[in-house]
Design a protein around this motif. Structure first.
Motif, short mmCIF file in Angstrom:
data_model
loop_
_atom_site.label_atom_id
_atom_site.label_comp_id
_atom_site.label_asym_id
_atom_site.label_seq_id
_atom_site.Cartn_x
_atom_site.Cartn_y
_atom_site.Cartn_z
N GLU A 1 0.83 -1.21 0.00
CA GLU A 1 0.00 0.00 0.00
C GLU A 1 0.86 1.25 0.00
OE1 GLU A 1 -3.18 2.32 2.93
OE2 GLU A 1 -2.81 0.17 3.20
N ALA A 2 1.91 1.28 0.82
CA ALA A 2 2.80 2.44 0.86
C ALA A 2 3.48 2.65 -0.49
CB ALA A 2 3.84 2.24 1.96
N GLU A 3 3.95 1.57 -1.09
CA GLU A 3 4.60 1.67 -2.39
C GLU A 3 3.62 2.14 -3.47
OE1 GLU A 3 7.72 1.20 -3.27
OE2 GLU A 3 8.68 0.07 -1.65
N TYR A 4 2.38 1.69 -3.38
CA TYR A 4 1.42 2.05 -4.41
C TYR A 4 1.02 3.52 -4.30
CZ TYR A 4 -1.83 1.01 -8.11
OH TYR A 4 -2.46 0.98 -9.33
N ARG A 5 0.93 4.02 -3.08
CA ARG A 5 0.65 5.45 -2.93
C ARG A 5 1.80 6.28 -3.51
NH1 ARG A 5 -3.88 6.12 -0.13
NH2 ARG A 5 -4.47 4.62 1.49
N ALA A 6 3.02 5.79 -3.32
CA ALA A 6 4.16 6.48 -3.92
C ALA A 6 4.08 6.44 -5.44
CB ALA A 6 5.45 5.85 -3.43
N MET A 7 3.64 5.30 -5.98
CA MET A 7 3.49 5.19 -7.44
C MET A 7 2.45 6.16 -7.97
SD MET A 7 3.70 1.04 -7.94
CE MET A 7 3.44 1.12 -9.72
N THR B 1 4.12 9.50 -8.20
CA THR B 1 5.09 9.49 -9.29
C THR B 1 4.38 9.56 -10.64
OG1 THR B 1 6.48 8.08 -7.90
CG2 THR B 1 7.11 8.32 -10.20
N THR B 2 3.28 8.84 -10.78
CA THR B 2 2.51 8.88 -12.02
C THR B 2 1.99 10.29 -12.30
OG1 THR B 2 1.83 6.58 -11.72
CG2 THR B 2 0.53 7.91 -13.25
N ALA C 1 -0.99 -2.68 -10.09
CA ALA C 1 -1.12 -1.71 -11.17
C ALA C 1 -1.64 -2.34 -12.45
CB ALA C 1 0.23 -1.04 -11.43
N SER C 2 -1.39 -3.64 -12.64
CA SER C 2 -1.80 -4.30 -13.87
C SER C 2 -2.96 -5.27 -13.69
CB SER C 2 -0.61 -5.05 -14.48
OG SER C 2 -0.09 -5.98 -13.55
N PHE D 1 -6.19 5.58 -10.63
CA PHE D 1 -5.35 6.59 -11.28
C PHE D 1 -4.15 5.95 -11.96
CE2 PHE D 1 -1.84 9.74 -10.97
CZ PHE D 1 -2.37 10.67 -11.85
N VAL D 2 -3.42 5.11 -11.24
CA VAL D 2 -2.24 4.48 -11.82
C VAL D 2 -2.64 3.49 -12.91
CG1 VAL D 2 -0.21 3.08 -11.34
CG2 VAL D 2 -0.96 4.79 -9.68
N ARG D 3 -3.65 2.67 -12.65
CA ARG D 3 -4.06 1.66 -13.61
C ARG D 3 -4.57 2.28 -14.90
NH1 ARG D 3 -7.78 -2.00 -10.82
NH2 ARG D 3 -5.86 -2.70 -9.83
#
Length: 555
Positions: free
Chosen positions: A443-449, A452-453, A487-488, A505-507
């Protein structure tokens, strides 16, 4: 006998040797003797010229009184004010003098500059002024333009608008005192420096002028103006009253400079010094440094003779809620942190440490002050360290995204870190604590992604507004397999529903073939330096891959 004397007198007084003989002399860590003559001249002039701190001091330093007379003449020639009697119920705006130095494109000192500035902090919003806007371009935009300049070998110019704010018309009512014991006051007709509404008035005037010349204002950054004519590009970047001009249309640049000269009093300052940043350009690329700023900071804090360290923060250092006694001088701490924040413009290597200390700005403790001093000791090891931009001849957008899960011991929030590259050069980075507590590292990494996106999409939109096509997929490297899988993966489940907005958003960017998320090992994760304090080998590796170097390092 001497044995009966106090120990301090028996030992005698200590005396400092010459700086060249000091073990930790600053001369051991910064040198200009090996630089080209032009760069040597600029570095020497920056090091030897001092600024007065008060009006009285300025009167006694040769050249500054004449500079203040020139400023007064400019104010009078622009009909900045008219003398009137102070109306009942109206307050006076106090003023002060601010001093700086202007340089020629060949790095020699052009003139001493004095500015009469109003103390706008005494004005009240909704009473003395209403709308405000500071026309300051994002520094990410400035670094993006510099990367384009280096990759495409564009010319780069900096224009200084003399007394820029005086071109703006002041709609609000304001009064300034003349001198002591003067009965009449000055009613302002132009927006002088220091007033809250002055930047808005100046930017409206400048915008109207350049828009009439065929430029369009970028939506991604309203302080960036572009003009395309016959397939050629001219870019203007506004940073208060300093203008960066570049592009591949050499003839168009000459026309724009001439057009601005007709409407404003401009001076071409070249490309060697911009908003306190030293710029050195050569055939191998372009470098951004803040050497003079670092040396001044070390001098002000009395740290020129300190012992240096290799990293800005001890990796074992953790801050709790109440670790030790509070720091006695809160103002001193806040002032130092503010200066360090400005230094991060060209020093991503200290961004994490400065970001951590900024969290304790309200109630700093002694441990926080000790870390701030350690940052100064680290800066002492390489005062001239900065960013190096190289001509890589491509326009690829690449980012590294990382997160330190539950790294804060006080509230267990995670830290987001990312860095983005355009054309192989670093243009933006961020180190920031997340607003919520993450229940897993994914979850922490995905919020960072997600952050970044958003940065990648912003860079892409700005490039598209300039008419520069981004053909390849934007790569966002991440070292967390679970976050990449989310993400995928189009399927939501209980582990991801609480971050559904970020997932969408990322997806969405991934499904539109705008962003791809390749995996990178932790050893190759460049954003690590923005999420945690690293040991020396990893820290140096990240700095090198971020294209940081020290032009002023002794040979």
């Amino acid at each position: 006998s001497s044995n009966n004397l106090p120990i301090a007198l028996r030992k005698g007084k200590r005396s400092l040797t010459k700086s060249s003989n000091l073990i930790y002399s600053i001369d051991n860590y910064v040198s200009i003797s090996h630089l080209p003559s032009s760069v040597h001249a600029l570095a020497l002039s920056l090091s030897t010229t001092s600024l007065p701190k008060t009006y009285v001091e300025g009167l006694h330093i040769p050249g500054w009184k004449e500079a203040m007379d020139v400023e007064i003449d400019a104010l009078l020639s622009r009909n900045t004010w008219s003398l009137v009697d102070l109306p009942p119920g109206k307050d006076l705006v106090q003023c002060r003098w601010v001093y700086t130095i202007k340089y020629h494109p060949d790095e020699s000192v052009e003139r001493l500059k004095a500015r009469l500035v109003a103390k706008g902090c005494t004005r009240t919003y909704g009473v003395d002024y209403f709308e405000t806007f500071s026309p300051v371009a994002r520094l990410n935009s400035v670094r993006l333009i510099i990367s384009l300049v280096v990759n495409f070998d564009w010319p780069l110019f900096q224009l200084d608008i003399k007394n820029a704010f005086l071109y703006g018309d002041l709609s609000e009512e304001g009064y300034v005192a003349q001198r002591e014991n003067e009965t009449r006051v000055c009613r302002l007709q132009k927006a002088i420096y220091g007033l809250k509404q002055s930047p808005r008035a100046w930017f409206e005037k400048f915008s109207a002028t350049v828009l009439s010349c065929g430029f369009s204002q970028c939506y991604s950054d309203h302080s960036v103006f572009v003009r395309r004519h016959n397939g050629k590009l001219v870019v203007l970047v506004v940073y208060v009253d300093d203008i960066i001009v570049s592009g591949d249309d050499v003839t168009g640049i000459i026309e724009v400079k001439s057009y601005l000269q007709q409407h404003f009093q401009t001076k071409d300052l070249g490309d060697h010094y911009f908003i306190g940043i030293e710029v050195v350009r050569s055939k191998k690329g372009l470098s951004l440094f803040q050497r003079k700023y670092v040396l001044n900071l070390l001098s002000e804090t009395g740290m020129l003779g300190c012992k240096q360290v290799d990293i800005p923060m001890d990796p074992h250092q953790k801050f709790g809620i109440d670790d030790c006694s509070p720091h006695t001088d809160v103002h001193q701490y806040r002032s130092l942190i503010g200066k360090l924040i400005y230094l991060t413009v060209t020093r991503p290597d200290i961004s994490f440490a400065v970001g951590v200390l900024s969290q304790f700005i309200q109630a700093p403790q002694k441990a926080h002050w000790d870390v701030a001093i350690r940052i100064l000791r680290y800066l002492k090891s390489a005062p001239g360290k900065g960013l190096i931009y190289r001509p890589n001849r491509h326009m690829d957008l690449v980012a590294y995204s990382d997160a330190d899960w539950a790294g804060s011991t006080s509230d267990r929030r995670s830290t987001t870190g990312y860095c983005t590259f355009v054309g192989g050069n670093l243009v933006s980075w961020r180190s920031k604590k997340q607003t919520t507590v993450a229940r897993s590292s994914a979850e922490a990494e995905y919020r960072a992604m997600a952050h970044t996106t958003a940065e990648l999409m912003w860079l892409r939109s700005l490039l598209l507004e300039m008419g520069l096509l981004v053909s390849k997929l934007m790569k966002m490297f991440c070292d967390n397999q679970a976050a990449i899988y989310i993400a995928s993966n189009p399927v939501y489940h209980e582990r991801t529903k609480h971050i559904e907005v970020d997932c969408h958003f990322v997806r969405d960017a991934v499904m539109k073939k705008l962003v791809e998320t390749p995996f990178v090992s932790s050893s190759g994760q460049l954003a690590d330096v923005l999420t945690k304090s690293l040991f020396v080998p990893n820290f140096c590796m990240c700095c090198n891959k971020l294209s940081m170097g020290d032009l002023y390092a002794p040979t």
